[in-house]
Design a protein around this motif. Structure first.
Motif, PDB file in Angstrom:
ATOM      1  N   LYS A   1       0.809  -1.213   0.000  1.00  0.00           N
ATOM      2  CA  LYS A   1       0.000   0.000   0.000  1.00  0.00           C
ATOM      3  C   LYS A   1       0.847   1.270   0.000  1.00  0.00           C
ATOM      4  O   LYS A   1       0.298   2.377   0.008  1.00  0.00           O
ATOM      5  CB  LYS A   1      -0.917   0.020   1.235  1.00  0.00           C
ATOM      6  CG  LYS A   1      -1.843  -1.192   1.339  1.00  0.00           C
ATOM      7  CD  LYS A   1      -2.765  -1.300   0.136  1.00  0.00           C
ATOM      8  CE  LYS A   1      -3.690  -2.513   0.259  1.00  0.00           C
ATOM      9  NZ  LYS A   1      -4.552  -2.679  -0.931  1.00  0.00           N
ATOM     10  N   LEU A   2       2.164   1.117  -0.005  1.00  0.00           N
ATOM     11  CA  LEU A   2       3.065   2.252   0.016  1.00  0.00           C
ATOM     12  C   LEU A   2       4.036   2.163  -1.151  1.00  0.00           C
ATOM     13  O   LEU A   2       4.263   1.079  -1.697  1.00  0.00           O
ATOM     14  CB  LEU A   2       3.840   2.288   1.342  1.00  0.00           C
ATOM     15  CG  LEU A   2       3.011   2.498   2.616  1.00  0.00           C
ATOM     16  CD1 LEU A   2       3.905   2.357   3.849  1.00  0.00           C
ATOM     17  CD2 LEU A   2       2.318   3.855   2.615  1.00  0.00           C
ATOM     18  N   PRO A   3       4.645   3.291  -1.537  1.00  0.00           N
ATOM     19  CA  PRO A   3       5.655   3.256  -2.605  1.00  0.00           C
ATOM     20  C   PRO A   3       6.866   2.442  -2.149  1.00  0.00           C
ATOM     21  O   PRO A   3       7.172   2.391  -0.950  1.00  0.00           O
ATOM     22  CB  PRO A   3       6.023   4.735  -2.793  1.00  0.00           C
ATOM     23  CG  PRO A   3       4.883   5.498  -2.199  1.00  0.00           C
ATOM     24  CD  PRO A   3       4.367   4.653  -1.076  1.00  0.00           C
ATOM     25  N   PRO A   4       7.588   1.827  -3.088  1.00  0.00           N
ATOM     26  CA  PRO A   4       7.357   1.825  -4.531  1.00  0.00           C
ATOM     27  C   PRO A   4       6.415   0.715  -5.012  1.00  0.00           C
ATOM     28  O   PRO A   4       6.014   0.702  -6.159  1.00  0.00           O
ATOM     29  CB  PRO A   4       8.750   1.609  -5.093  1.00  0.00           C
ATOM     30  CG  PRO A   4       9.430   0.758  -4.074  1.00  0.00           C
ATOM     31  CD  PRO A   4       8.890   1.209  -2.739  1.00  0.00           C
ATOM     32  N   GLY A   5       6.065  -0.242  -4.112  1.00  0.00           N
ATOM     33  CA  GLY A   5       5.263  -1.381  -4.537  1.00  0.00           C
ATOM     34  C   GLY A   5       3.895  -0.998  -5.064  1.00  0.00           C
ATOM     35  O   GLY A   5       3.384  -1.631  -5.990  1.00  0.00           O
ATOM     36  N   VAL A   6       3.295   0.046  -4.491  1.00  0.00           N
ATOM     37  CA  VAL A   6       1.957   0.443  -4.913  1.00  0.00           C
ATOM     38  C   VAL A   6       1.945   0.973  -6.341  1.00  0.00           C
ATOM     39  O   VAL A   6       0.898   0.987  -6.996  1.00  0.00           O
ATOM     40  CB  VAL A   6       1.392   1.500  -3.930  1.00  0.00           C
ATOM     41  CG1 VAL A   6       2.092   2.841  -4.116  1.00  0.00           C
ATOM     42  CG2 VAL A   6      -0.110   1.636  -4.084  1.00  0.00           C
ATOM     43  N   PHE A   7       3.105   1.399  -6.844  1.00  0.00           N
ATOM     44  CA  PHE A   7       3.193   1.925  -8.204  1.00  0.00           C
ATOM     45  C   PHE A   7       3.430   0.830  -9.247  1.00  0.00           C
ATOM     46  O   PHE A   7       3.375   1.104 -10.444  1.00  0.00           O
ATOM     47  CB  PHE A   7       4.315   2.961  -8.312  1.00  0.00           C
ATOM     48  CG  PHE A   7       4.092   4.179  -7.461  1.00  0.00           C
ATOM     49  CD1 PHE A   7       2.835   4.746  -7.348  1.00  0.00           C
ATOM     50  CD2 PHE A   7       5.148   4.755  -6.771  1.00  0.00           C
ATOM     51  CE1 PHE A   7       2.625   5.870  -6.563  1.00  0.00           C
ATOM     52  CE2 PHE A   7       4.942   5.884  -5.986  1.00  0.00           C
ATOM     53  CZ  PHE A   7       3.677   6.437  -5.874  1.00  0.00           C
ATOM     54  N   LEU A   8       3.709  -0.385  -8.811  1.00  0.00           N
ATOM     55  CA  LEU A   8       4.016  -1.468  -9.739  1.00  0.00           C
ATOM     56  C   LEU A   8       2.759  -2.274 -10.045  1.00  0.00           C
ATOM     57  O   LEU A   8       1.954  -2.534  -9.150  1.00  0.00           O
ATOM     58  CB  LEU A   8       5.088  -2.392  -9.140  1.00  0.00           C
ATOM     59  CG  LEU A   8       6.448  -1.745  -8.846  1.00  0.00           C
ATOM     60  CD1 LEU A   8       7.353  -2.732  -8.117  1.00  0.00           C
ATOM     61  CD2 LEU A   8       7.105  -1.281 -10.127  1.00  0.00           C
TER      62      LEU A   8
END
Length: 339
Positions: free
Chosen positions: A89-96
């Protein structure tokens, strides 16, 4: 005395510091996105199984390679670069979005195998008692893939690994014969029927990237069916929305990655029955097609050119390999069903 518009030196210094920190954060997030958005390498199921059984001080019994491959596939899902990303739910994973779709495809193949282990491979007949560890591992591995609150998806999947480890330890224990693996042709054929259905669905979804005319009813569960229009001459034109093209591509990559490892494990555990049915060559053909489907993507994005256009269409290439693997799989099932 004129009033200067230039802010005081301390304020200018604070502004520069904030801008510098933001620039560094953006660079760090971008670097992590590039580092995490990488598919894990393939592993050798036979070599990994031998090492695992040596640690357990157990012989490599029938079914051990399949079980270790399932465990290693799920562990790779959790411990690859960036860890498990689907519930971030947080960057950078949420952007992938590419890697979460890869994870879902891989998880689907692992869920199918643990269900087959529970219901078929570990039982001699339908009236047999199911294995206690597999009965626990199945629902744990089928927990929601995007849950970040407790219990998180990762915690449930790691519990499933522990249950599979328990089954593996009993499978190779000569003094405790409570765990079984029945390498029969009918068990394998039933599982490959499910695999064939998965590959057929993936092939259809990949082919719909450029539009596909389908005759008859359109499957409402197909994501591409959301954008269907009447085609000239009858039928429906099904075309995947451009925002889902890379999603389908990476889901297929994840599923075929895990399936490829499973089939290599079947070569070891079902080797005698495959040779007796003269089906080992057909299985090798399926493996070759799936290996081609795992070749590196030398492009920063999934291209979606027209079928005979100037630019490549990676979805159609992937659909070609998946369809050919499925065709070889159908031949394999026919050989296994023969007496």
């Amino acid at each position: 005395m004129p009033i200067s518009d230039t802010p005081p030196a301390p304020r200018r210094g604070l502004r520069r510091a904030v801008q510098t920190v933001l620039a560094v954060l953006v660079l760090v997030v971008a670097a992590l996105m590039w580092w995490w958005d990488t598919e894990p390498p393939l592993f050798d199921p036979v070599a990994v199984t031998q090492a695992q059984m040596q640690q357990l001080k157990r012989p490599v019994s029938t079914g051990a390679t399949t079980t270790v491959t399932l465990i290693t596939s799920v562990r790779t899902l959790l411990d690859k670069r960036g860890g498990y990303i689907s519930n971030d739910k947080l960057p950078p994973g949420v952007f992938l979005d590419n890697m979460p779709n890869w994870e879902f495809g891989s998880l689907t193949a692992s869920r199918d195998l643990v269900r087959a282990l529970r219901n078929d491979f570990s039982r001699s007949q339908t009236q047999s008692t199911e294995d206690k560890d597999l009965a626990e591992a199945d629902p744990l591995l089928n927990s929601p893939n995007d849950r970040w609150l407790l219990p998180s998806s990762e915690s449930q999947y790691r519990k499933a690994i522990k249950r599979l480890d328990g089954y593996l330890a009993r499978l190779g224990d000569a003094d405790n014969s409570s765990a079984h693996f029945y390498a029969r042709a009918d068990n394998l054929a039933d599982y490959l029927q499910l695999v064939s259905s998965r590959l057929g669905s993936l092939s259809q979804r990949l082919s719909a990237s450029v539009g596909q005319i389908r005759i008859g009813d359109v499957d409402a569960s197909d994501p591409a069916s959301a954008s269907t229009v009447a085609a000239p001459g009858g039928g429906r034109l099904v075309k995947t929305p451009w925002t889902q093209i890379d999603d389908n591509f990476y889901e297929a990559r994840g599923y075929t990655w895990t399936l490829l490892e499973q089939l290599k494990a079947f070569q070891r555990d079902f080797g005698p029955i495959l040779r007796s049915k003269h089906a080992d060559v057909s299985l090798e053909q399926v493996i070759r097609e799936l290996e081609e489907a795992q070749r590196p993507l030398h492009s920063p994005m999934v291209l979606n050119g027209s079928p005979f256009g100037f630019f490549a269409n990676h979805s159609l290439v992937m659909a070609n390999y998946v369809s050919r693997a499925n065709a070889a799989l159908i031949d394999l099932r026919e050989l296994l069903k023969r007496g």
